[in-house]
Design a protein around this motif. Structure first.
Motif, PDB file in Angstrom:
ATOM      1  N   TRP A 264    -166.030   3.023  43.776  1.00 46.59           N
ATOM      2  CA  TRP A 264    -166.386   4.209  44.530  1.00 46.59           C
ATOM      3  C   TRP A 264    -165.602   4.240  45.833  1.00 46.59           C
ATOM      4  CZ3 TRP A 264    -170.164   7.857  43.171  1.00 46.59           C
ATOM      5  CH2 TRP A 264    -170.499   8.764  44.170  1.00 46.59           C
ATOM      6  N   CYS A 265    -165.023   5.413  46.142  1.00 51.06           N
ATOM      7  CA  CYS A 265    -164.376   5.550  47.449  1.00 51.06           C
ATOM      8  C   CYS A 265    -165.381   6.161  48.409  1.00 51.06           C
ATOM      9  CB  CYS A 265    -163.135   6.436  47.379  1.00 51.06           C
ATOM     10  SG  CYS A 265    -162.465   6.746  49.039  1.00 51.06           S
ATOM     11  N   PRO A 266    -165.800   5.404  49.430  1.00 54.40           N
ATOM     12  CA  PRO A 266    -166.817   5.941  50.344  1.00 54.40           C
ATOM     13  C   PRO A 266    -166.289   7.108  51.174  1.00 54.40           C
ATOM     14  CG  PRO A 266    -166.064   3.767  51.081  1.00 54.40           C
ATOM     15  CD  PRO A 266    -165.427   4.019  49.750  1.00 54.40           C
ATOM     16  N   ARG A 267    -164.986   7.145  51.445  1.00 52.97           N
ATOM     17  CA  ARG A 267    -164.467   8.263  52.233  1.00 52.97           C
ATOM     18  C   ARG A 267    -164.441   9.542  51.396  1.00 52.97           C
ATOM     19  NH1 ARG A 267    -161.476  12.002  53.948  1.00 52.97           N
ATOM     20  NH2 ARG A 267    -160.777  12.095  51.790  1.00 52.97           N
ATOM     21  N   CYS A 268    -163.887   9.416  50.165  1.00 55.35           N
ATOM     22  CA  CYS A 268    -163.810  10.593  49.301  1.00 55.35           C
ATOM     23  C   CYS A 268    -165.172  10.926  48.703  1.00 55.35           C
ATOM     24  CB  CYS A 268    -162.789  10.385  48.189  1.00 55.35           C
ATOM     25  SG  CYS A 268    -161.101  10.221  48.803  1.00 55.35           S
ATOM     26  N   GLY A 269    -166.084   9.947  48.733  1.00 57.43           N
ATOM     27  CA  GLY A 269    -167.428  10.194  48.233  1.00 57.43           C
ATOM     28  C   GLY A 269    -167.479  10.449  46.742  1.00 57.43           C
TER      29      GLY A 269
ATOM     30  N   GLU B 237    -158.208  -0.499  46.631  1.00 54.48           N
ATOM     31  CA  GLU B 237    -158.460   0.570  47.584  1.00 54.48           C
ATOM     32  C   GLU B 237    -158.224   1.913  46.913  1.00 54.48           C
ATOM     33  OE1 GLU B 237    -155.642  -0.324  50.759  1.00 54.48           O
ATOM     34  OE2 GLU B 237    -154.153   0.921  49.770  1.00 54.48           O
ATOM     35  N   CYS B 238    -158.678   2.972  47.556  1.00 55.75           N
ATOM     36  CA  CYS B 238    -158.546   4.313  46.990  1.00 55.75           C
ATOM     37  C   CYS B 238    -157.065   4.697  46.964  1.00 55.75           C
ATOM     38  CB  CYS B 238    -159.338   5.308  47.828  1.00 55.75           C
ATOM     39  SG  CYS B 238    -159.136   7.019  47.298  1.00 55.75           S
ATOM     40  N   TRP B 239    -156.577   5.157  45.841  1.00 54.98           N
ATOM     41  CA  TRP B 239    -155.153   5.467  45.704  1.00 54.98           C
ATOM     42  C   TRP B 239    -154.762   6.694  46.512  1.00 54.98           C
ATOM     43  CZ3 TRP B 239    -153.594   9.795  42.380  1.00 54.98           C
ATOM     44  CH2 TRP B 239    -154.683  10.489  41.858  1.00 54.98           C
ATOM     45  N   ARG B 240    -155.744   7.498  46.930  1.00 51.73           N
ATOM     46  CA  ARG B 240    -155.394   8.691  47.691  1.00 51.73           C
ATOM     47  C   ARG B 240    -155.505   8.464  49.191  1.00 51.73           C
ATOM     48  NH1 ARG B 240    -158.710  10.873  43.029  1.00 51.73           N
ATOM     49  NH2 ARG B 240    -160.063   9.343  43.978  1.00 51.73           N
ATOM     50  N   CYS B 241    -156.598   7.794  49.629  1.00 53.66           N
ATOM     51  CA  CYS B 241    -156.810   7.704  51.078  1.00 53.66           C
ATOM     52  C   CYS B 241    -156.781   6.261  51.569  1.00 53.66           C
ATOM     53  CB  CYS B 241    -158.117   8.381  51.464  1.00 53.66           C
ATOM     54  SG  CYS B 241    -159.563   7.477  50.906  1.00 53.66           S
ATOM     55  N   HIS B 242    -156.580   5.289  50.668  1.00 56.55           N
ATOM     56  CA  HIS B 242    -156.436   3.866  51.018  1.00 56.55           C
ATOM     57  C   HIS B 242    -157.667   3.247  51.667  1.00 56.55           C
ATOM     58  CE1 HIS B 242    -152.392   3.959  49.624  1.00 56.55           C
ATOM     59  NE2 HIS B 242    -152.165   5.039  50.354  1.00 56.55           N
TER      60      HIS B 242
HETATM   61 ZN    ZN Z   1    -160.567   7.978  48.919  1.00 59.27          ZN
END
Ligand code: ZN
Ligand code: ZN
Length: 1012
Positions: free
Chosen positions: A186-191, A383-388
């Motif tokens: 889960w990416c906490p930033r992208c939710g 890590e998230c591939w879009r926002c790291h």
């Molecule tokens: Zn993200």
């Protein structure tokens, strides 16, 4: 002066300048339209473009690589007369776009997006796509890519969305769709959750806290379990401690239990197998916040390689933990929300992010006296591939498509596909074999709205088309601008089972659904009628005039004959297309795939904006030119990473300059000779042996390049071209110079033929330069090389070519021998001995090329053979006998046997057991390779020395002519100094002829030349 027949060429090409000029001419003359018209009704070659994400505002050189390969093969097929589709595609919704807009607007969370307003957010996302697609189109045109610009497909069009809906409905009907309750990255930033294919390659090196924590045992006062963790934020969610039942555990004097095997040097008061610890209960580290029972459970996977051998289990924060909870009936505590912040129920932790919480948790454990040790731990972490943002695990309800039934069908379909390079097909197989169910839902905004309407009555409504939505809508149709959030969320439908109004789930779809449907949505699968401009719906309205074709069209163009993307698309676009195609047709959506590896900078490093080593395509266009970029791309073997940059570009420019000079050489002499070739008489009748050879050599180049293109391997074409160019310039032109000086028509005609044919072969790769030169060389043929078709040539005479290849090899070896001797190439020598090839009828040519008086065939006795033992191989084999063998070899007491073997000291040695050197004897220079050996007699006499001086003088005068700006045809009066009187007496006539001197004088002590 009369007008030259051919437009004279400057000394070197201005690539960016001539490219811009060609773009204007193509535009003005409608060259691409003419090409398509010319090929209309021809055999079909179906290409489908993989969409490029429209979130950047200039073309990247990475994208330019892929676009070049697509263009190269489409252009090649066009030269062969194939009718084709040229539809470009843009990926235009999904997280990539959203993240960019969030950054632009300074929004940091989903809450802020919702406060900003979803309607406006959707409009901003569309604006990004509009601007980006315009920029990418401009860049692609500048690159020379010929596509049907303006008729692009955009994955955010309602038509595209409807096609995905239709596919999902079928998936639902076959009962492959389900709502999964599971632990997910889960990416906490992208939710939102991250699916399997988004995870690969997203692991980075990170330092995280490393904690050893005591869990006090309830039944055994003063005793503790010690666990190790790198994610402190998961400790409040702890419900169990896992031990390996087979392993041995020991109790330290201070009451701490750990796996005994982890601490072999320690003394333990008591030891027990893990099985005896099962069921023990303990006090959790955060029982003051979360009340839950904690106990010891068995787990075979407990690692005895790191930590304490006792594993902290938090089913709300890890996949394996969650699975163990299912098996052992453990409670699942989920500590953080979608944004990765602690829920309010977590007391003093509430609102903290997982990283913010770490420090406070460590402090709290210390206060409680349960912290044994705290440090840092280096590891690979996703890590998230879009926002790291570092990923966490959460339990979520996500929509999945089961691949259980489809897996074998997809493997079977992939077996019908021809992959280049072959190993990429195996990678696809591996991916398919290990694939989990497809998590298709994302908790986001600007994406495909999943058409799922689960009703409280238990019925799952899936809408399959816009028409169905309209028929079943309860309200909200009047405000439905696009099939997209927020508008679509205001359209409840009537449940098919109970008739009650039902709302859509909030989730949007994985972007790979959008891209995977393209072979259906753009070709009109099951579309009743062809609708002009019918693809430009929803957000794509006004952006494209692409049609929605009918099903007959789809049948004509599906499956694609060929697709090409980089390797990572195996698990992305290639996979998603294959998936959809297997669902909808049972077969593969493409017949052939060309994949390629990664692009790095010229030093082999990844390109990163923050490292300052990225190259914007705009810069590359201006500083190297599109053709030079295309050469680098086309010459790159697809199974290796491309090292792209200005250094390699200079190397390409150097090679292109050789080609340019060959054309210029022709133009200059053809103009002098007033030579006017006819397009109709392209295939020449060659009489001279060298001319015949060049004609055959050119035919062979065409045939070899054709084979390379047909294998989808442009690097083979470029390699063939480089060898051909060397033959053309370093053999044919150099050996025929005098004939051009004399304006001999046969030589001009053959050279023209060779140049024109090579332009046609290279046109797909270097579309600008070839067309520019085409328009220079072809006076009355097709107006563009791109309209001239592929050259139709007879089978080349390979025997003749082999013969001359052997001659060139001998000459090459002769040059090598000369360069080792230190004697200049201009100095004539007496004799060359050649062994290992026949040189039938070419002795004179070789003598001429190497400037020797005499070429002999026969055994090269000038060679000294030195043989040494290959110690790493022979040492272990011979042991003490090695000394004897070594001495015999050193003394030259050996016999050479067939196949590179040697007999020495009564033993036979294999080729790999010896090191062989062949050197020249005193007074000789020797070189060998490929079974051919040549030896140059280095002895000089007065006559040879004088001749050498004559050559030096000719070279010097010709250099002075050039430096003095004389025209090729200008005649001169040459004065040589007194000191060179003998030279002038003996070789004057020859020298005068070579430097175009009408008179040769001997006077004074200086060399002088004047125009006569
Ligand atoms: Zn993200
Ligand atoms: Zn219902």
């Amino acid at each position: 002066m009369r007008e030259p027949i051919f437009q004279p060429l400057p000394d070197k090409p201005d690539h960016p300048g001539l490219e811009k000029e060609m773009l204007e001419r193509w535009e003005a003359e409608g060259t691409f339209a003419k090409l398509r018209e010319q090929n209309s009704g021809g055999p079909r070659f179906s290409f489908i473009d993989g969409p490029v994400t429209a979130n950047r505002f200039s073309l990247g050189v990475h994208t330019a690589w892929g676009r070049t390969l697509k263009d190269v093969f489409q252009r090649y097929k066009a030269l062969r007369g194939f009718e084709q589709r040229y539809q470009n595609g843009f990926d235009s919704q999904g997280l990539w776009i959203e993240v960019g807009v969030e950054r632009e607007l300074g929004l940091n969370s989903k809450r802020e997006i919702e406060e900003f307003g979803l309607e406006e957010f959707a409009r901003r996302c569309r604006e990004v796509v509009v601007r980006s697609s315009e920029a990418l189109t401009r860049g692609s045109i500048r690159l020379g890519q010929w596509m049907d610009w303006g008729k692009d497909y955009f994955t955010f069009s309602d038509t595209n969305i409807e096609y995905v809906w239709r596919m999902l409905k079928i998936v639902r009907e076959r009962d492959w769709l389900y709502l999964g309750h599971r632990s997910t990255e889960w990416c906490p930033r992208c939710g939102t959750s991250i699916s399997q294919h988004e995870l690969i390659g997203s692991y980075v090196d990170r330092a995280d806290p490393s904690l050893y924590v005591r869990f006090p045992l309830l039944e055994r006062p003063g005793e503790y379990l010690v666990v190790w963790t790198t994610t402190p934020w998961t400790l409040p969610a702890n419900v169990a401690a896992a031990v390996n039942p087979e392993a041995e555990y020991g109790r330290r004097a201070n009451g701490e239990w750990v796996a005994a095997g982890r601490y072999p040097d320690e003394h333990f008061e008591e030891k027990r197998p893990g099985a005896e610890l099962l069921g023990w209960t303990y006090r959790g580290p955060f029982d003051d916040i979360v009340e839950v029972e904690h106990r010891v459970i068995p787990w075979d996977e407990v690692s005895l390689d790191e930590g304490t051998g006792i594993v902290h289990i938090a089913p709300g924060c890890g996949t394996e933990d969650f699975e163990l909870a299912q098996v052992h009936g453990l409670e699942v505590v989920q500590p953080v929300d979608e944004a990765g912040r602690f829920y309010d129920s977590f007391g003093w932790l509430h609102g903290l992010s997982t990283t913010e919480a770490a420090e406070q948790i460590i402090g709290n454990l210390e206060e409680k006296g349960v912290l044994v040790e705290a440090g840092l731990h280096q590891h690979r972490y996703p890590e998230c591939w879009r926002c790291h943002t570092p990923l966490i695990f959460r339990i979520a309800d996500d929509w999945f498509i089961s691949v259980r039934v489809l897996r074998q069908q997809m493997l079977d379909a992939n077996a019908t596909v021809e992959w280049t390079p072959e190993y990429m097909g195996k990678r696809m197989d591996d991916w398919l074999r290990n694939l989990g169910d497809w998590n298709i839902s994302r908790r986001r905004y600007y994406g495909l709205p999943l058409p799922f309407y689960p009703c409280t009555c238990g019925h799952m409504n899936v809408i399959g088309s816009r028409r169905e939505l309209e028929e079943r809508a309860v309200s909200g149709l009047d405000q439905l601008e696009e099939l997209r959030r927020p508008w679509i969320d205001r359209v409840p439908v009537r449940c098919a089972e109970c008739g009650e109004p039902v709302e859509r789930i909030k989730e949007v779809g994985d972007v790979w659904l959008d891209a995977g449907i393209v072979p259906f949505s753009t070709l009109g699968w099951q579309s009743d009628e062809s609708v002009p401009g019918g693809y430009g719906t929803g957000a794509a309205k006004g952006l494209t005039t692409a049609d929605l074709p009918d099903n007959a069209y789809w049948e004509t163009w599906f499956p694609a004959d060929w697709v090409s993307e980089m390797r990572e698309q195996i698990r992305l676009w290639f996979y998603s297309q294959l998936f959809m195609s297997v669902v909808l047709t049972g077969g593969a959506p493409f017949r052939r795939v060309l994949g390629y590896e990664k692009m790095l900078d010229e030093n082999g490093r990844e390109m990163h904006a923050s490292w300052g080593n990225t190259i914007p395509a705009e810069d590359a266009f201006e500083r190297m030119g599109a053709d030079v970029m295309r050469w680098q791309f086309a010459a790159q073997p697809p199974d290796r990473n491309l090292l792209f940059g200005f250094g390699p570009a200079d190397e390409v420019k150097r090679k292109l300059l050789t080609f340019w000079h060959s054309v210029k050489f022709f133009v200059d002499y053809a103009n002098i000779a007033d030579f006017r070739p006819e397009w109709e008489g392209l295939e020449p009748e060659a009489v001279e042996p060298l001319d015949r050879w060049l004609v055959e050599r050119t035919r062979a180049f065409v045939a070899d390049a054709e084979a390379g293109y047909e294998r989808w391997l442009s690097p083979d074409v470029m390699r063939d071209f480089e060898v051909y160019l060397d033959d053309l310039s370093n053999w044919y032109i150099r050996r025929s110079r005098r004939r051009f000086w004399d304006g001999e028509e046969a030589a001009l005609r053959v050279l023209w033929y060779a140049l024109v044919q090579s332009l046609r072969v290279l046109a797909p790769i270097l579309p600008f330069l070839t067309d520019h030169l085409w328009r220079t060389l072809v006076l009355n043929g097709p107006e563009s090389v791109h309209l001239a078709g592929w050259p139709d040539v007879p089978e080349p005479d390979r025997a003749l070519l082999d013969e001359i290849a052997a001659v060139r090899r001998v000459v090459e070896l002769g040059r090598q021998a000369r360069s080792t001797s230190g004697i200049k190439l201009r100095q004539p020598l007496r004799r060359l001995v050649v062994e290992g090839t026949s040189l039938d009828g070419h002795l004179e040519e070789v003598a001429d090329e190497l400037r020797v008086k005499d070429v002999e065939l026969g055994p090269v006795e000038a060679v000294e053979l030195r043989v040494k033992p290959n110690l790493p191989v022979l040492g272990p084999k011979l042991g003490r006998e090695l000394g004897t063998v070594r001495e015999a070899l050193a003394a030259g007491e050996f016999e050479e046997l067939a196949g590179g073997r040697f007999r020495v000291a009564g033993r036979e040695l294999e080729p790999d057991e010896v090191l062989v050197e062949r050197g020249g004897r005193e007074g000789w220079a020797v070189a060998s390779g490929d079974g051919v050996t040549v030896a140059l007699d280095l002895g000089l006499d007065d006559e040879l020395v004088l001749e050498g001086e004559a050559y030096e003088l000719i070279h010097l005068v010709n250099t002075l002519r050039k430096e003095g700006g004389l025209e090729l045809t200008d005649r001169i009066v040459l004065t040589v100094p007194e000191a060179q009187r003998e030279l002038a007496d003996r070789h004057g006539e020859w020298i005068a002829r070579e430097v175009l001197a009408t008179e040769l004088r001997v006077a004074g002590d200086e060399l002088k030349l004047e125009k006569s």
